[in-house]
Design an enzyme around this catalytic site. Sequence first.
Site, PDB file in Angstrom:
ATOM      1  N   GLY A  13       0.786  -1.229   0.000  1.00 50.19           N
ATOM      2  CA  GLY A  13       0.000   0.000   0.000  1.00 50.19           C
ATOM      3  C   GLY A  13       0.819   1.281   0.000  1.00 50.19           C
ATOM      4  N   MET A  95      -4.499  -6.060  -7.074  1.00 53.44           N
ATOM      5  CA  MET A  95      -4.090  -7.003  -8.116  1.00 53.44           C
ATOM      6  C   MET A  95      -5.209  -7.950  -8.538  1.00 53.44           C
ATOM      7  SD  MET A  95      -1.206  -5.745  -8.593  1.00 53.44           S
ATOM      8  CE  MET A  95      -0.528  -6.886  -9.791  1.00 53.44           C
ATOM      9  N   HIS A 114      -0.771   2.683 -13.306  1.00 52.86           N
ATOM     10  CA  HIS A 114      -0.144   1.571 -14.026  1.00 52.86           C
ATOM     11  C   HIS A 114       1.325   1.918 -14.253  1.00 52.86           C
ATOM     12  CE1 HIS A 114       0.103  -1.887 -16.643  1.00 52.86           C
ATOM     13  NE2 HIS A 114       0.768  -1.149 -17.511  1.00 52.86           N
TER      14      HIS A 114
END
Length: 197
Positions: A13, A95, A114
Site C-alpha cells: 500500500g 491485483m 499503471h
Amino acid sequence: MTKNIVILISGGGSNMAAIVNEANSGRWAERFGARVAAVISNKEEAEGLAFARERGIATEVVKHRDFASREAFDAALSEVIDRHQPALVVLAGFMRILTAGFVAHYAGRLINIHPSLLPAFPGLDTHQRAIDAGCKVAGATVHQVTADLDLGPILAQAAVPVMPGDTPQSLAARVLTQEHVLYPRAVEAFLATSVTA
C-alpha cells in the site's frame, strides 16, 4: 457533504500511504471536503491495512478466494465499497482484474495507476517489456478505469529514464518513486475538477 475516497490495495500500500499523507498535508478536507474514508484489501495479510488502521481509517477485507467466481467477488466488493458512499474509488496496487459490471458501477469515479507510459505495455511485466523493447524512457500513468484493461482515459503521467544496465527491479524502484508523487497529485486534480464540480 464529505467526498469519501475508498482505496483498494493488495499488498504494502505504498501508493495508498502517499495519498493518505498528501490528503493530510494538502488539507483535502478543508479544500475539497474530501477524506480517505476506507482502505479495502482482497488479502487480510496486506501490510497497508496496518498503516490505515494506525491513522484511524476504516479497513475491510474481502477475500477473493472466498468466492466461486469473479462476478461474485466483485458484487461482494461493491457492497463493501458502497457502504462508504465513495465519490472516488482508487486502485493502488489492487491485483485483481475487475469485471465489466464492477467498472460500469463506478464509471467516472474509478481510477488506477499503471507502471508504464500507457498505451505502451498494458498488463503485467511492464518493466521487463520496456527494457526488452529498448525504451529510453519508462514511467507511470494514472488513468480512469474502463472495461478495457489499462486503456481508460489518461489523467496524468510521469516519465523516468531507462538506464544502461537496468533490471526490472531497479527500473521498478525508480518508477515507484515517481508514482508516489504522481498519484496523490492526480487524485487532488480529480477532486479539484470532477468531484467538486
